[in-house]
Design a protein around this motif. Sequence first.
Motif, PDB file in Angstrom:
ATOM      1  N   CYS A 138      43.385  52.816  41.430  1.00 48.68           N
ATOM      2  CA  CYS A 138      42.186  52.058  41.129  1.00 48.68           C
ATOM      3  C   CYS A 138      42.000  52.279  39.639  1.00 48.68           C
ATOM      4  CB  CYS A 138      41.269  52.661  41.810  1.00 48.68           C
ATOM      5  SG  CYS A 138      41.209  52.682  43.535  1.00 48.68           S
ATOM      6  N   GLY A 139      42.693  52.863  38.967  1.00 49.88           N
ATOM      7  CA  GLY A 139      42.383  53.138  37.533  1.00 49.88           C
ATOM      8  C   GLY A 139      42.855  52.167  36.581  1.00 49.88           C
ATOM      9  N   ALA A 140      43.778  51.267  36.904  1.00 50.48           N
ATOM     10  CA  ALA A 140      44.399  50.360  36.071  1.00 50.48           C
ATOM     11  C   ALA A 140      43.834  49.130  36.040  1.00 50.48           C
ATOM     12  CB  ALA A 140      45.919  50.012  36.281  1.00 50.48           C
ATOM     13  N   LEU A 141      42.731  48.583  37.050  1.00 50.37           N
ATOM     14  CA  LEU A 141      42.577  47.187  37.039  1.00 50.37           C
ATOM     15  C   LEU A 141      41.140  47.193  36.762  1.00 50.37           C
ATOM     16  CD1 LEU A 141      44.163  46.235  40.446  1.00 50.37           C
ATOM     17  CD2 LEU A 141      44.846  45.786  38.072  1.00 50.37           C
ATOM     18  N   PRO A 142      40.654  45.854  36.082  1.00 51.75           N
ATOM     19  CA  PRO A 142      39.178  45.605  35.982  1.00 51.75           C
ATOM     20  C   PRO A 142      38.669  45.464  37.524  1.00 51.75           C
ATOM     21  CG  PRO A 142      40.795  43.851  35.134  1.00 51.75           C
ATOM     22  CD  PRO A 142      41.605  44.860  35.546  1.00 51.75           C
ATOM     23  N   ASP A 143      37.422  45.337  37.407  1.00 49.95           N
ATOM     24  CA  ASP A 143      36.677  45.382  38.521  1.00 49.95           C
ATOM     25  C   ASP A 143      36.832  44.379  39.561  1.00 49.95           C
ATOM     26  OD1 ASP A 143      34.809  47.432  39.448  1.00 49.95           O
ATOM     27  OD2 ASP A 143      33.392  45.922  39.756  1.00 49.95           O
ATOM     28  N   GLU A 144      36.741  43.065  39.068  1.00 52.58           N
ATOM     29  CA  GLU A 144      36.943  41.840  39.780  1.00 52.58           C
ATOM     30  C   GLU A 144      38.544  41.826  40.513  1.00 52.58           C
ATOM     31  OE1 GLU A 144      37.056  37.840  37.901  1.00 52.58           O
ATOM     32  OE2 GLU A 144      35.225  37.940  38.944  1.00 52.58           O
ATOM     33  N   LEU A 145      39.498  42.166  39.631  1.00 51.22           N
ATOM     34  CA  LEU A 145      40.731  42.312  39.995  1.00 51.22           C
ATOM     35  C   LEU A 145      40.833  43.341  41.309  1.00 51.22           C
ATOM     36  CD1 LEU A 145      43.474  41.807  37.428  1.00 51.22           C
ATOM     37  CD2 LEU A 145      43.185  40.416  39.650  1.00 51.22           C
ATOM     38  N   LEU A 146      40.268  44.449  41.234  1.00 51.85           N
ATOM     39  CA  LEU A 146      40.518  45.425  41.977  1.00 51.85           C
ATOM     40  C   LEU A 146      39.844  44.973  43.324  1.00 51.85           C
ATOM     41  CD1 LEU A 146      41.286  48.332  42.717  1.00 51.85           C
ATOM     42  CD2 LEU A 146      39.165  49.010  41.312  1.00 51.85           C
ATOM     43  N   GLN A 147      38.598  44.414  43.321  1.00 52.21           N
ATOM     44  CA  GLN A 147      37.907  43.895  44.612  1.00 52.21           C
ATOM     45  C   GLN A 147      38.704  43.097  45.069  1.00 52.21           C
ATOM     46  OE1 GLN A 147      34.469  44.114  45.434  1.00 52.21           O
ATOM     47  NE2 GLN A 147      33.450  45.324  43.815  1.00 52.21           N
ATOM     48  N   SER A 148      39.389  42.087  44.398  1.00 56.77           N
ATOM     49  CA  SER A 148      40.149  41.061  45.146  1.00 56.77           C
ATOM     50  C   SER A 148      41.418  41.809  45.857  1.00 56.77           C
ATOM     51  CB  SER A 148      40.445  39.793  44.324  1.00 56.77           C
ATOM     52  OG  SER A 148      41.732  39.923  43.619  1.00 56.77           O
ATOM     53  N   GLU A 149      41.908  42.760  44.936  1.00 62.63           N
ATOM     54  CA  GLU A 149      43.216  43.197  45.831  1.00 62.63           C
ATOM     55  C   GLU A 149      42.949  43.980  47.022  1.00 62.63           C
ATOM     56  OE1 GLU A 149      46.512  43.914  44.834  1.00 62.63           O
ATOM     57  OE2 GLU A 149      46.193  42.457  43.231  1.00 62.63           O
ATOM     58  N   LEU A 150      41.890  44.748  47.017  1.00 64.16           N
ATOM     59  CA  LEU A 150      41.299  45.402  48.185  1.00 64.16           C
ATOM     60  C   LEU A 150      40.918  44.583  49.295  1.00 64.16           C
ATOM     61  CD1 LEU A 150      40.302  48.679  46.666  1.00 64.16           C
ATOM     62  CD2 LEU A 150      42.312  48.297  47.798  1.00 64.16           C
ATOM     63  N   PHE A 151      39.969  43.668  48.644  1.00 71.33           N
ATOM     64  CA  PHE A 151      38.941  42.995  49.708  1.00 71.33           C
ATOM     65  C   PHE A 151      39.505  41.627  50.089  1.00 71.33           C
ATOM     66  CE2 PHE A 151      36.149  46.173  48.162  1.00 71.33           C
ATOM     67  CZ  PHE A 151      35.659  46.800  49.381  1.00 71.33           C
ATOM     68  N   GLY A 152      40.117  41.113  49.165  1.00 71.60           N
ATOM     69  CA  GLY A 152      40.896  39.587  49.294  1.00 71.60           C
ATOM     70  C   GLY A 152      39.823  38.692  48.619  1.00 71.60           C
ATOM     71  N   HIS A 153      40.339  37.554  48.384  1.00 75.67           N
ATOM     72  CA  HIS A 153      39.295  36.358  48.006  1.00 75.67           C
ATOM     73  C   HIS A 153      39.828  35.056  48.432  1.00 75.67           C
ATOM     74  CE1 HIS A 153      42.681  36.182  44.683  1.00 75.67           C
ATOM     75  NE2 HIS A 153      42.789  35.169  45.336  1.00 75.67           N
ATOM     76  N   LYS A 154      38.931  34.429  48.422  1.00 69.60           N
ATOM     77  CA  LYS A 154      39.100  32.979  48.979  1.00 69.60           C
ATOM     78  C   LYS A 154      39.491  31.982  47.826  1.00 69.60           C
ATOM     79  CE  LYS A 154      38.233  31.220  52.347  1.00 69.60           C
ATOM     80  NZ  LYS A 154      39.084  31.317  53.765  1.00 69.60           N
ATOM     81  N   ARG A 155      40.127  31.080  47.745  1.00 68.51           N
ATOM     82  CA  ARG A 155      40.772  30.103  46.715  1.00 68.51           C
ATOM     83  C   ARG A 155      39.493  29.738  46.036  1.00 68.51           C
ATOM     84  NH1 ARG A 155      43.501  24.456  47.869  1.00 68.51           N
ATOM     85  NH2 ARG A 155      43.305  23.949  45.777  1.00 68.51           N
ATOM     86  N   GLY A 156      39.490  29.994  44.749  1.00 63.28           N
ATOM     87  CA  GLY A 156      38.581  29.151  43.884  1.00 63.28           C
ATOM     88  C   GLY A 156      37.209  30.358  43.647  1.00 63.28           C
ATOM     89  N   ALA A 157      37.793  31.619  44.248  1.00 60.40           N
ATOM     90  CA  ALA A 157      36.260  32.666  44.214  1.00 60.40           C
ATOM     91  C   ALA A 157      35.968  32.893  42.482  1.00 60.40           C
ATOM     92  CB  ALA A 157      36.788  33.758  45.074  1.00 60.40           C
ATOM     93  N   PHE A 158      37.067  32.999  41.706  1.00 58.45           N
ATOM     94  CA  PHE A 158      37.003  33.252  40.340  1.00 58.45           C
ATOM     95  C   PHE A 158      37.975  32.386  39.440  1.00 58.45           C
ATOM     96  CE2 PHE A 158      39.157  36.618  42.416  1.00 58.45           C
ATOM     97  CZ  PHE A 158      40.306  36.985  41.584  1.00 58.45           C
ATOM     98  N   THR A 159      37.855  32.387  38.201  1.00 60.86           N
ATOM     99  CA  THR A 159      39.112  31.909  37.669  1.00 60.86           C
ATOM    100  C   THR A 159      40.354  32.429  38.022  1.00 60.86           C
ATOM    101  OG1 THR A 159      37.208  32.048  35.780  1.00 60.86           O
ATOM    102  CG2 THR A 159      39.236  30.709  35.438  1.00 60.86           C
ATOM    103  N   GLY A 160      41.230  31.706  38.175  1.00 60.34           N
ATOM    104  CA  GLY A 160      42.863  32.371  38.366  1.00 60.34           C
ATOM    105  C   GLY A 160      43.110  32.632  39.784  1.00 60.34           C
ATOM    106  N   ALA A 161      41.929  32.670  40.574  1.00 62.66           N
ATOM    107  CA  ALA A 161      42.073  32.628  42.255  1.00 62.66           C
ATOM    108  C   ALA A 161      42.652  31.394  42.731  1.00 62.66           C
ATOM    109  CB  ALA A 161      40.776  33.095  42.816  1.00 62.66           C
ATOM    110  N   ILE A 162      44.006  30.964  42.511  1.00 65.09           N
ATOM    111  CA  ILE A 162      44.467  29.749  42.807  1.00 65.09           C
ATOM    112  C   ILE A 162      44.542  29.765  44.284  1.00 65.09           C
ATOM    113  CG2 ILE A 162      45.243  28.977  40.901  1.00 65.09           C
ATOM    114  CD1 ILE A 162      48.001  30.008  41.352  1.00 65.09           C
ATOM    115  N   SER A 163      44.722  30.771  44.940  1.00 65.96           N
ATOM    116  CA  SER A 163      44.831  30.629  46.536  1.00 65.96           C
ATOM    117  C   SER A 163      44.111  31.816  47.253  1.00 65.96           C
ATOM    118  CB  SER A 163      46.395  30.480  47.006  1.00 65.96           C
ATOM    119  OG  SER A 163      46.996  31.827  46.572  1.00 65.96           O
ATOM    120  N   ASP A 164      44.027  31.529  48.683  1.00 67.19           N
ATOM    121  CA  ASP A 164      43.419  32.859  49.302  1.00 67.19           C
ATOM    122  C   ASP A 164      44.502  34.067  49.100  1.00 67.19           C
ATOM    123  OD1 ASP A 164      41.493  30.890  50.139  1.00 67.19           O
ATOM    124  OD2 ASP A 164      42.012  30.976  52.160  1.00 67.19           O
ATOM    125  N   ARG A 165      43.605  35.145  49.299  1.00 64.80           N
ATOM    126  CA  ARG A 165      44.342  36.463  49.065  1.00 64.80           C
ATOM    127  C   ARG A 165      43.849  37.227  50.082  1.00 64.80           C
ATOM    128  NH1 ARG A 165      47.337  39.262  45.447  1.00 64.80           N
ATOM    129  NH2 ARG A 165      47.408  41.209  46.164  1.00 64.80           N
TER     130      ARG A 165
END
Length: 493
Positions: free
Chosen positions: A222-249
């Motif tokens: 958790c130390g190495a990542l900016p907040d948004e990335l960490l959120q998406s690493e752990l909770f996942g994201h929908k495509r287009g949720a933020f810039t660079g989110a090109i597919s669901d995770r």
Amino acid sequence: MSRRDEETILIVESDSAVRKTLAGYLKNDYRVLGASTGQEAWTTLAKEKVDLILFDETVTDVQGVEFFRNARVRYPDIVRILLTASREQAQVMNIIRQAAVYHVIPTPCPSWHLRLLIDRALESRELSRRHRMLSRDLKLSDGAFHNQTGALTKLIRDSYEFDQLVFASDTMLEVCNLARKSAATDLPVLIEGETGTGKELMARAVHGFSERHEFPFLAQNCGALPDELLQSELFGHKRGAFTGAISDRLGLFVAADGGTVFLDEVSEVSPSFQVSLLRFLQEGEVKPLGAERTKRANVRIIAASNRPIKDLVAQGSFRKDLYYRLRGFELTIPPLRNRIDDIPVLAEHFSRKYAERLNRRIAGITVQVMRQLQAYPFHGNVRELETEIRRMVALAGDGEFLSTEHLSDDLANVLPLDLRRKELNLIHAGGTLKQKVERLEAQVVSEMLVRYRWNQSKVAKELGLSRVGLANKIRRYKLAAAPDATLSRTQPG
Ligand SMILES: Nc1ncnc2c1ncn2[C@@H]1O[C@H](COP(=O)(O)OP(=O)(O)O)[C@@H](O)[C@H]1O
Ligand SMILES: [Mg+2]
């Protein structure tokens, strides 16, 4: 008689014709027993040594999941295979998860397929049994090692193993006992300790000893990542949720469903992430970034921090409620310098490990090296010790001892504990200041001469003396070269 003849398969199947057919496939290579109900199966299991159970879901007095859940607790070593007519993926996954079966085989199933699966299942069981035995033998093997003169010196205490952790100290024994208790529960675990003390290894051990061990263990720093990335690493994201989110995770929490998520350096997360984490711990639900619906994820959280979180709570940078949630169990791994009993067994462990990797035989570690290692403060803890030993093994020749000549400079220059003690004695023994200083000077010069194998120009340089000055001190203190005991092979020159 083949080895296989000793292995017994219990077929639990309500249809006697099917049972006979299945037994027919297997009876040439295995001892085969049959049962037509769950009840009958339990009776057989109580009397017979069974290696593998084939359970057909057609059995009506008990459900396959129930039967195997029970069997897993009562006879954990028996391989569990379920036969089912169901083709429903969700249902099959559920069975695998809940009863931790080795395999679910859809029926009808060709005989060769069944045979192959059973052969492989029993092979892998045999391998893990041998692995367990070997590890136990290693654990019990005599920790004695040869010192330079060939005498056996028992410097190494009996070592213990907890999963991959090796140790000998009472403090680690206590921590590991608590860890083992925590493994039997589903509570979050907070592991604290300086960097390199083995926090991640400990987390893996807790997972490995828990009911979840057949499900994933996924780690996130958790130390190495900016907040948004960490959120998406752990909770996942929908495509287009933020810039660079090109597919669901999917996100780690969902990916590790049924298993354990290890949150390393949890002290480093932002206040807003702390809120998300707290919500997850309370509800067990994750909401991927940009998603409308929440998903459930059944994961156990193990968090680690190299700073005491209590202090961060006191400073106001870490939420108290989150801290309380995380520390269902609190394991504190002491720095290596506070458990020097662990150093010899770890050194041996790493020398074996790296010797094996380099395909090299190491005769042992000299007593002198052990003393130096135990006197060194190891601010990088076990990781630093591991690096040191790895380097020493690479420098040593085949069949050699790891001796002081292989130590890195930092370690070679540390004064062993017994020497420090000797110095204190020299100082505290009676006499005038001049006499005390002289005793100390004699000791330092003599130490340096031994360290540099009586190479007087090197010693003079190291001590900032001229060669003549050094020769005078040698004469004055009546120092003489002793046969060099620290060498395990002849030195050129
Ligand atoms: N008790 C131990 N026995 C064997 N290896 C250990 C032990 N403690 C730590 N290690 C090794 O030391 C290194 C650092 O451990 P790690 O778990 O990554 O520490 P941390 O997460 O606290 O920084 C790893 O290579 C690990 O395998
Ligand atoms: Mg780590």
